[in-house]
Design a protein around this motif. Structure first.
Motif, short mmCIF file in Angstrom:
data_model
loop_
_atom_site.label_atom_id
_atom_site.label_comp_id
_atom_site.label_asym_id
_atom_site.label_seq_id
_atom_site.Cartn_x
_atom_site.Cartn_y
_atom_site.Cartn_z
N GLY A 136 30.39 55.79 -16.95
CA GLY A 136 30.85 55.25 -15.67
C GLY A 136 29.95 55.69 -14.53
O GLY A 136 29.50 56.83 -14.49
N ILE A 137 29.71 54.79 -13.60
CA ILE A 137 28.86 55.07 -12.43
C ILE A 137 29.55 54.49 -11.21
O ILE A 137 30.01 53.34 -11.21
N LEU A 138 29.61 55.31 -10.14
CA LEU A 138 30.24 54.88 -8.90
C LEU A 138 29.16 54.74 -7.83
O LEU A 138 28.43 55.69 -7.55
N ILE A 139 29.08 53.55 -7.26
CA ILE A 139 28.08 53.24 -6.23
C ILE A 139 28.83 52.95 -4.94
O ILE A 139 29.76 52.15 -4.92
N LEU A 140 28.41 53.61 -3.86
CA LEU A 140 29.04 53.41 -2.54
C LEU A 140 28.00 52.91 -1.55
O LEU A 140 26.81 53.27 -1.62
N LYS A 141 28.48 52.08 -0.61
CA LYS A 141 27.59 51.52 0.40
C LYS A 141 27.49 52.48 1.57
O LYS A 141 28.50 52.93 2.12
N ASN A 142 26.27 52.78 1.97
CA ASN A 142 26.01 53.64 3.14
C ASN A 142 25.13 52.84 4.09
O ASN A 142 23.93 52.72 3.88
N GLU A 143 25.77 52.28 5.13
CA GLU A 143 25.12 51.34 6.04
C GLU A 143 24.57 50.16 5.23
O GLU A 143 25.34 49.39 4.70
N SER A 144 23.26 50.02 5.07
CA SER A 144 22.72 48.86 4.34
C SER A 144 22.28 49.23 2.92
O SER A 144 21.77 48.37 2.20
N GLU A 145 22.44 50.50 2.53
CA GLU A 145 21.98 50.94 1.22
C GLU A 145 23.16 51.11 0.27
O GLU A 145 24.28 51.45 0.68
N TRP A 146 22.87 50.87 -1.03
CA TRP A 146 23.86 51.08 -2.09
C TRP A 146 23.37 52.26 -2.91
O TRP A 146 22.31 52.21 -3.55
N LEU A 147 24.15 53.33 -2.93
CA LEU A 147 23.69 54.60 -3.50
C LEU A 147 24.67 55.10 -4.54
O LEU A 147 25.90 55.00 -4.37
N ILE A 148 24.12 55.65 -5.63
CA ILE A 148 24.95 56.25 -6.67
C ILE A 148 25.44 57.60 -6.17
O ILE A 148 24.65 58.50 -5.86
N GLU A 149 26.77 57.77 -6.11
CA GLU A 149 27.36 59.01 -5.63
C GLU A 149 27.94 59.84 -6.76
O GLU A 149 28.09 61.06 -6.62
N ALA A 150 28.28 59.17 -7.90
CA ALA A 150 28.84 59.91 -9.04
C ALA A 150 28.52 59.15 -10.32
O ALA A 150 28.50 57.91 -10.35
N ALA A 151 28.26 59.91 -11.41
CA ALA A 151 27.96 59.31 -12.72
C ALA A 151 28.50 60.24 -13.80
O ALA A 151 28.48 61.47 -13.64
N GLY A 152 29.00 59.67 -14.89
CA GLY A 152 29.55 60.50 -15.95
C GLY A 152 29.62 59.78 -17.28
O GLY A 152 29.46 58.55 -17.34
#
Length: 618
Positions: free
Chosen positions: A75-91
């Protein structure tokens, strides 16, 4: 049992129908049971995620819960930070969940970029039951390399805004994320978005609190540093600082110098008793003054009361200068207060005293140097008199009272002579000797001649003279009392015999002219002999705090014999002194009488040509 078999054989269609209805009922019960299980799973998942409020712990818990409920291996969680999509957690099931440091998903190599791009672009959930052969995604480099079986990629929504993407994989089984699992997952995903947004707000609030705490801590440090700097400044300013309010008690904060001045702790002491510990009358005055200051609201009256505050006190033998200044917002319990600034004047007074002593020395040296012949003559007379010449006043047959009076007069004359030269020690000792003689006269302590001469404190006067001479020698040299180069001294008797013999060798007319020339050489203008009094009169007036015009001597060019006129000119010292003391009023009295502030020294005509007068007296 036989009847039942008979019925089944007779009506087989009814039996089949009954069995179908039973099967349908069992199936419906099974579906209801499955829906109930899915609902319980969603509720449990929500409760698990709701137990975390900090963002990092929430992301880890959230990813574990979703993987568990979805049957995902990764599982991978991607969150939007302004205009970027960044991986914040992976497991994964093998490596648990790791919080990432905001890694861009395109360069991570951890997932199918094409699948995530599709979800971000379409904002829809994408489910691949067999990703390596299904649709257009089997050409994706990640899928080609890792050949995952089941993939689910879903957007996370919060109030109509897409805030993130959840990416799930199962590499062992196809069709893991089927319709039955995807529906409960949608509910969990909607809850995730809410929890993430709440955690973000909490995280932001926490950051704001930390920033605020840092700002407050920094500001507190700055204030403490400023207070300490001010305290150090006050403690090292060489002055005492203390403050007080309407209750007239010293506050607990005061400078270190106050401890040295008063020798004790001052907090809580009355200001009045602190300044005047042994003067109840002064305490009452200070308390009354300060009470009136705090009672009045008129600023002009406040300034008036402060102007009446004492400016100097003496504490523990220390002369202290006082300054009282108003301070606003002094304390919470008293919005108005006063600061007392105390300055130790000991060093300044000592310096002033030293400067005064140096000035006295310099004044004496300059006066002696500019009037050296007169000083030499006065010194020779003084030396001869105190070496034993005074004893001639007490010859056989003389009245002791008359001798004592003549001795006092001569000592008084010496005192006046050396006062004109601004001698430091000698005039005072002469005055003490004169007082000693007068006391004997008043008390009628008549002693025998021998006893009197043995008790006369002549040695003290001689020692004072040597003390003054030593000061002069340090500047003018040891030979200042000797005659100058090119000068020759002969006794008076030898000089008169020489003149008499020379006159006998000349004709009468020439002898008369020679006698006149010799007398003119010996004589001096009387005005020149009196110049010494100009500076003396001015300094005496200053000491008595009187103001006079400079003494102007108006005299014709009258030549006199200095030997004959010196006693007379010296005796004028008392005339000048008495005139300044008794004939010139203080400036305030003169102004009150309508006179000019400065007076003129009254001096009678001298030999018809030397005079000065007070134009405004009488």
């Amino acid at each position: 049992m036989a009847k039942a078999r008979e019925m089944e054989e007779r009506y087989p269609h009814l039996v089949q129908r009954g069995r179908g209805m039973e099967a349908s009922a069992e199936l419906a019960a099974t579906d209801q049971s499955a829906d109930l299980v899915d609902l319980m799973s969603v509720i449990k998942a929500s409760q698990t995620m709701a137990s975390e409020i900090r963002l990092e712990q929430l992301l880890a818990t959230m990813l574990r819960t979703v993987m568990s409920n979805a049957g995902a291996e990764k599982g991978i969680l991607i969150l939007k930070n302004e205009s970027e999509w960044l991986i914040e957690a992976a497991g994964s099931v093998d490596l648990d969940v790791e919080i990432m440091q905001s890694v861009p998903y395109e360069h991570s190599g951890m997932l199918s970029v094409a699948v995530v791009n599709y979800t971000i672009r379409t904002e829809e959930m994408l489910v691949l039951h067999n990703a390596s052969v299904e649709g257009v995604f089997f050409r994706d480099p990640y899928i080609t390399k890792n050949r995952p079986k089941s993939i689910l990629c879903s957007p996370l929504w919060q109030q109509g805004k897409m805030i993130g993407v959840i990416y799930l994989e199962n590499n062992e089984t196809t069709h893991v994320f089927n319709e039955k699992r995807s529906e409960p997952l949608r509910l969990i995903f909607s809850q995730m978005a809410i929890f993430i947004e709440n955690a973000r707000l909490y995280h932001q609030l926490e950051q704001w609190n930390q920033s605020l705490e840092m700002i407050v801590a920094e500001r507190t440090r700055e204030i403490q540093s400023l207070l300490q700097a001010n305290k150090n400044l006050l403690n090292n300013a060489g002055q005492g600082f203390l403050s007080f309010s309407k209750n007239l008690l010293v506050h607990s904060e005061y400078s270190r110098e106050c401890l040295r001045m008063f020798g004790r702790e001052l907090a809580g002491e009355s200001v009045a008793s602190l300044l005047y510990p042994n003067r109840p009358d002064k305490q009452v005055f200070v308390e009354s003054l300060l009470e009136k200051y705090f009672e009045t609201k008129d600023q002009g009256q406040k300034e008036l009361y402060l102007s009446l505050f004492p400016t100097e006190i003496c504490i523990n033998q220390l002369p202290l200068k006082l300054e009282c200044k108003p301070i606003q917002g002094d304390r919470r319990d008293s919005p108005e207060g006063l600061m007392l600034i105390l300055t130790d004047m000991s060093e300044q007074r000592a310096l002033e005293c030293k400067m005064e002593q140096e000035w006295q020395k310099l004044n004496m040296i300059v006066t002696v140097a500019t009037s050296l012949p007169l000083f030499q003559k006065a010194y020779r007379s003084f030396t001869s008199f105190f070496a034993g010449g005074w004893k001639t006043l007490f010859g056989t047959g003389t009245d002791l009272s008359d001798s004592l009076l003549k001795l006092a007069e001569q000592i008084h004359q010496f005192k006046g002579d050396f006062s004109q030269f601004h001698m430091i020690h000698t005039p005072q000792k002469l005055h003490d000797l004169e007082t000693w003689l007068m006391d004997r006269d008043l008390q009628q302590e008549w002693l025998t001649d021998g006893d009197f001469q043995s008790q006369l404190p002549v040695a003290q006067v001689q020692a004072a003279m040597q003390q003054d001479l030593e000061i002069i020698r340090n500047k003018l040299g040891n030979s200042f009392l000797e005659n100058g180069d090119g000068e020759m001294t002969i006794s008076r008797d030898r000089w008169e015999r020489f003149v008499e013999k020379l006159s006998s060798l000349l004709p009468d007319s020439s002898a008369a002219r020679l006698d006149q020339c010799i007398r003119e050489l010996h004589q001096r203008p009387i005005k020149e002999m009196m110049v010494r009094y100009q500076e003396y009169v001015e300094e005496l007036a200053q000491r008595l705090h009187k103001t006079i015009h400079p003494l102007q001597l108006e005299a014709e060019e009258i030549l006199v014999d200095p030997e004959r006129f010196e006693p007379f000119v010296g005796s004028l010292l008392h005339v000048f002194s008495n005139a300044i003391v008794h004939a010139i009023e203080p400036e305030s009295e003169r102004l009150a009488q309508g006179k000019e502030s400065r007076g003129d020294h009254p001096l009678p005509d001298l030999a018809g040509g030397c005079r000065a007068f007070d134009r405004h007296r009488g």
